[in-house]
Design a protein around this motif. Structure first.
Motif, mmCIF file in Angstrom:
data_model
loop_
_atom_site.group_PDB
_atom_site.id
_atom_site.type_symbol
_atom_site.label_atom_id
_atom_site.label_comp_id
_atom_site.label_asym_id
_atom_site.label_seq_id
_atom_site.Cartn_x
_atom_site.Cartn_y
_atom_site.Cartn_z
ATOM 1 N N SER A 69 -9.602 -0.814 -17.496
ATOM 2 C CA SER A 69 -10.024 -2.008 -16.758
ATOM 3 C C SER A 69 -11.369 -1.770 -16.111
ATOM 4 N N SER A 70 -12.037 -2.871 -15.691
ATOM 5 C CA SER A 70 -13.331 -2.699 -15.069
ATOM 6 C C SER A 70 -13.251 -2.102 -13.690
ATOM 7 N N ALA A 71 -12.121 -2.222 -13.026
ATOM 8 C CA ALA A 71 -11.968 -1.664 -11.682
ATOM 9 C C ALA A 71 -11.769 -0.151 -11.774
ATOM 10 N N LEU A 72 -12.483 0.560 -10.933
ATOM 11 C CA LEU A 72 -12.363 2.013 -10.865
ATOM 12 C C LEU A 72 -11.530 2.381 -9.640
ATOM 13 N N ARG A 73 -10.784 3.453 -9.741
ATOM 14 C CA ARG A 73 -9.915 3.860 -8.647
ATOM 15 C C ARG A 73 -10.484 5.071 -7.913
ATOM 16 N N LEU A 74 -10.174 5.144 -6.645
ATOM 17 C CA LEU A 74 -10.662 6.239 -5.821
ATOM 18 C C LEU A 74 -10.140 7.578 -6.350
ATOM 19 N N ASP A 75 -11.064 8.504 -6.589
ATOM 20 C CA ASP A 75 -10.701 9.827 -7.092
ATOM 21 C C ASP A 75 -10.912 10.920 -6.046
ATOM 22 N N TRP A 76 -11.854 10.701 -5.132
ATOM 23 C CA TRP A 76 -12.224 11.735 -4.154
ATOM 24 C C TRP A 76 -12.918 11.052 -2.991
ATOM 25 N N GLU A 77 -12.721 11.564 -1.782
ATOM 26 C CA GLU A 77 -13.443 10.998 -0.644
ATOM 27 C C GLU A 77 -13.667 12.042 0.437
ATOM 28 N N ALA A 78 -14.723 11.831 1.186
ATOM 29 C CA ALA A 78 -15.043 12.640 2.359
ATOM 30 C C ALA A 78 -15.204 11.691 3.530
ATOM 31 N N LYS A 79 -14.434 11.925 4.609
ATOM 32 C CA LYS A 79 -14.545 11.061 5.780
ATOM 33 C C LYS A 79 -13.881 11.756 6.968
ATOM 34 N N GLY A 80 -14.194 11.248 8.152
ATOM 35 C CA GLY A 80 -13.552 11.741 9.369
ATOM 36 C C GLY A 80 -13.771 13.219 9.616
#
Length: 421
Positions: A69-80
């Motif tokens: 699908s055209s929507a991509l899903r979160l694979d990695w994040e940096a926050k807080g």
């Protein structure tokens, strides 16, 4: 490498003991593991050779298929508070500059170079180094993971700027020596010069002009330095070379101070056929980015640079022109670029010690008793005691107020950094 237009391309130097995980989508590539870090698209041949393949021992990369699908899903994040946990800290400076890069998050916190809260993370210029003469504490960090196809988005409210400051936000190909794996400079500048995106690779890749300008006029900012060649991404640095990489950009080229005053999100979308760079103003950031999905198909109004590898006959094997990429954030000082062009800035040449323009032009020696300085190209001579930029950044006798100056201007302030795949 001397630059016709006065912009010295920096070198990317090797990282401090790093073997990142590699997340690849969708097709495995032979040897796609990792490479050493290379410090600043504006590089030097000697430092580039330092980017020897360091990841062959890491084995075959883990594969991750991209959603149909055209929507991509979160694979990695940096926050807080855990923002920096997914990064490694690099210590080498291949730009012959005034940066003393800290070696760990623990050290970065201890000396005030890195800090986190629930809402944001800060990476900043530190104090003058007590261990290294003519240097100042700072940081260069790179993601532990790398991605083949991805959408990466960094939300920021401030980026570093100032005389002597050389910030960079870029990607670096893993598994191959630089520049064979590709490097995409998303944000980079020195002193009060304008920033631009650029791409560097070690094999033939000429972008098609009509395809490049599909989303509006994007002149090649490197064309003049490349001897008039348009959109030539091949990168070689030597005294006789004119191959500095391609740099299609929508104008204007904003200075670091202008970027710092425009909070928002910088993003890069890499597919099998192209790479797009976006700037999204803070008020327009899509809400779905906060909820673990992203669809960049409707983002074309925010494009600031476009690299149509697949629509360019002069750039064969578009999917493999870039190896899996990791992301690097750096705050460097002076060196092969910022020191060399110090005298070209009216603001910086009036900052710190008195700039002797004649000595800069004719490379005349400056004696200590003169209490003056000149703009030095450290790639060709080692003269930190005479270099205006180095003297200002080190500020050994606290004459120039550099500590306060950098505390106010030389820092990244980031809400989050996410990679979707």
């Amino acid at each position: 490498k001397p630059s016709v237009a006065g912009r010295a391309p920096p070198s990317r130097s090797a990282p401090h003991s790093l073997i990142p995980m590699v997340m690849v989508a969708p097709t495995p590539r032979a040897g796609a593991t990792r490479s050493c870090d290379a410090a600043g698209a504006r590089r030097r041949l000697a430092a580039a050779l330092c980017l020897a393949v360091a990841g062959s021992a890491a084995g075959s990369p883990t594969l991750r298929a991209q959603s149909s699908s055209s929507a991509l899903r979160l694979d990695w994040e940096a926050k807080g508070h855990s923002f920096f946990d997914g990064f490694d800290f690099y210590t080498s400076d291949g730009n012959h500059g005034a940066a003393a890069f800290v070696s760990s998050l623990q050290e970065a916190r201890a000396v005030g170079v890195a800090e986190t809260t629930e809402s944001h993370a800060i990476l900043r210029a530190g104090m003058a180094s007590r261990q290294h003469k003519y240097k100042r504490e700072t940081a260069k960090i790179g993601t532990k993971k790398a991605w083949k196809h991805f959408l990466a988005v960094m939300k920021f409210s401030h980026v570093p700027y100032g005389c002597g400051v050389w910030p960079a936000f870029y990607t670096l190909g893993v598994g191959q020596p630089w520049p064979m794996g590709g490097e995409m400079d998303i944000l980079e500048y020195v002193n009060d010069q304008g920033s631009m995106t650029s791409f560097h690779v070690g094999r033939e890749c000429k972008l098609d002009p009509a395809a490049v300008n599909k989303y509006g006029s994007m002149p090649d900012a490197n064309a003049f330095e490349n001897g008039g060649q348009q959109y030539n991404c091949l990168t070689k640095y030597c005294d006789t070379c004119k191959s500095l990489g391609c740099a299609p950009n929508k104008g204007p080229h904003l200075t670091g101070q202008q970027w710092a005053g425009r909070p928002g999100a910088l993003a890069m979308h890499r597919t099998a056929s192209f790479a797009k760079i976006f700037f999204i103003p803070e008020a327009e950031i899509p809400a779905d980015l906060e909820h673990g999905e992203a669809n960049p198909d409707g983002w074309d109004r925010w494009i600031i640079a476009y690299y149509p590898f697949g629509d360019s006959p002069g750039c064969p094997d578009a999917d493999n022109i870039m190896a899996p990429q990791r992301f690097v954030l750096s705050i460097a000082f002076c060196g092969d670029w910022a020191s060399k062009v110090w005298g070209k800035s009216t603001t910086c040449s009036r900052t710190g010690p008195a700039h002797n323009a004649t000595a800069t032009e004719h490379k005349l020696k400056i004696q200590a008793e003169q209490r003056q300085c000149r703009a030095v190209d450290p790639l060709h001579e080692f003269a930190p005691a005479e270099d205006c930029c180095t003297q200002f950044i080190a500020d050994e006798n606290h004459e120039f107020g550099t500590d306060e100056y950098l505390q106010q201007s030389a820092y990244f302030k980031m809400s989050w950094f996410k990679v979707f795949a």
